[in-house]
Design a protein around this motif. Structure first.
Motif, PDB file in Angstrom:
ATOM      1  N   ASP A  95      54.879  10.297  16.635  1.00  0.00           N
ATOM      2  CA  ASP A  95      56.137  11.019  16.864  1.00  0.00           C
ATOM      3  C   ASP A  95      56.529  10.964  18.336  1.00  0.00           C
ATOM      4  O   ASP A  95      57.692  10.729  18.687  1.00  0.00           O
TER       5      ASP A  95
ATOM      6  N   ALA B 174      57.864   7.644  19.290  1.00  0.00           N
ATOM      7  CA  ALA B 174      59.216   7.445  18.758  1.00  0.00           C
ATOM      8  C   ALA B 174      60.248   8.221  19.562  1.00  0.00           C
ATOM      9  O   ALA B 174      61.368   7.738  19.803  1.00  0.00           O
ATOM     10  N   LYS B 175      59.902   9.440  20.013  1.00  0.00           N
ATOM     11  CA  LYS B 175      60.826  10.240  20.828  1.00  0.00           C
ATOM     12  C   LYS B 175      61.108   9.551  22.165  1.00  0.00           C
ATOM     13  O   LYS B 175      62.236   9.570  22.670  1.00  0.00           O
TER      14      LYS B 175
ATOM     15  N   TYR C  42      64.796  13.273  15.053  1.00  0.00           N
ATOM     16  CA  TYR C  42      63.836  13.805  14.085  1.00  0.00           C
ATOM     17  C   TYR C  42      63.981  13.106  12.738  1.00  0.00           C
ATOM     18  O   TYR C  42      62.983  12.778  12.084  1.00  0.00           O
TER      19      TYR C  42
ATOM     20  N   ILE D  46      58.927   6.510  10.595  1.00  0.00           N
ATOM     21  CA  ILE D  46      57.505   6.671  10.923  1.00  0.00           C
ATOM     22  C   ILE D  46      56.730   7.312   9.768  1.00  0.00           C
ATOM     23  O   ILE D  46      55.732   6.767   9.284  1.00  0.00           O
TER      24      ILE D  46
ATOM     25  N   CYS E 178      64.206   8.093  19.406  1.00  0.00           N
ATOM     26  CA  CYS E 178      64.337   8.311  17.968  1.00  0.00           C
ATOM     27  C   CYS E 178      64.580   9.799  17.687  1.00  0.00           C
ATOM     28  O   CYS E 178      63.942  10.669  18.274  1.00  0.00           O
TER      29      CYS E 178
ATOM     30  N   ILE F 280      62.376   9.753  12.994  1.00  0.00           N
ATOM     31  CA  ILE F 280      60.915   9.836  12.880  1.00  0.00           C
ATOM     32  C   ILE F 280      60.510   9.972  11.426  1.00  0.00           C
ATOM     33  O   ILE F 280      59.565   9.320  10.956  1.00  0.00           O
TER      34      ILE F 280
END
Length: 269
Positions: A162, A165-166, A172, A179, A170, A175
């Motif tokens: 996570d 990805a942030k 929420y 992901i 990205c 994600i």
């Protein structure tokens, strides 16, 4: 010696479990007279395939199949999407009252359907959904068990994914979509199989919510084979076999995903 005893118990248990299924299949090939014979015969004297033809001639069995397929697909897709969204929120996000809300959702598992059947029927009636696919699908697109199963699995996926990805910008939802879902295939497959089985075999809810013959599902339609004073058991068993075949094939081809989902989802914290 200990393994021999265990295998003996498992073989006996498997034999006892398969007897009713074999009896159903064999009875579907018997004549009505043979099915009522005392003492009962195990194998039919003549293999009668007319019962399977009569199933489609007696009732609109194909329409039952189509209705059941629509309800099953609708409920399954709805649960996979909504339950995975809720599970993602409970597993990866922080918000006030998260644990309390999760416990309230789990409390739904302790309430039998029969207890809330009348209130639900009143709600569906007010919406004007009685005898429609809305009544058969929409109340079943969310499951407390599905949220619990997926949450347990999602919590086992490393949160470092996570964070990475942030950093890449990205959101929420990104994600969740890019992901979490790709890494949760076993749990999603297990939930899908559970939902398909429950929707395909559901009887009480479709029985209450449908009135017309054109909206009947397989479980309710097969019950129409039962007469008031006598029942054509070979015809009833033929209908039951036809309704069981899709679920049997699904389990044969997807059993490894089901077992993997149960094992992985059950040990996650």
């Amino acid at each position: 010696m200990r393994s021999i005893g265990k295998h003996s118990v498992l073989i006996i248990g498997s034999f006892l479990m398969i007897i009713p299924f074999l009896w159903m299949v064999l009875t579907s090939f018997k004549t009505y007279g043979e099915s009522m014979q005392v003492p009962p015969t195990i194998l039919p004297s003549e293999w009668n395939f007319n019962n399977y033809v009569s199933v489609f001639q007696s009732v609109d069995f194909l329409q039952y199949y189509i209705n059941t397929l629509i309800v099953t697909v609708g409920r399954t897709l709805g649960q996979l999407f909504l339950c995975s969204l809720a599970a993602f929120a409970f597993a990866r996000l922080e918000f006030p009252g998260k644990n309390i809300i999760f416990l309230l959702i789990l409390s739904v598992l302790m309430v039998p359907l029969q207890v809330i059947l009348i209130p639900n029927f009143g709600i569906i009636t007010q919406f004007g959904w009685v005898d429609t696919f809305y009544a058969l699908i929409i109340p079943g697109v969310f499951s407390a068990f599905g949220v619990f199963l997926l949450r347990q699995f999602f919590m086992g996926i490393p949160k470092e994914l996570d964070d990475a990805a942030k950093i890449d910008g990205c959101s929420y939802f990104g994600i969740y979509w890019r992901i979490i879902l790709p890494n949760a295939t076993p749990a999603l497959t297990a939930l899908g199989i559970f939902t398909i089985l429950a929707a395909w075999n559901d009887f009480l809810w479709p029985l209450v919510m449908t009135n017309s013959e054109g909206m009947r599902v397989l479980s309710v339609g097969i019950s129409n084979f039962q007469g008031q004073y006598s029942t054509d058991y070979p015809l009833l068993m033929a209908g039951a076999v036809l309704s069981t075949i899709p679920m049997l094939l699904m389990f044969i081809f997807l059993q490894k995903y089901l077992l993997a989902g149960i094992a992985l989802g059950g040990v996650r914290r």
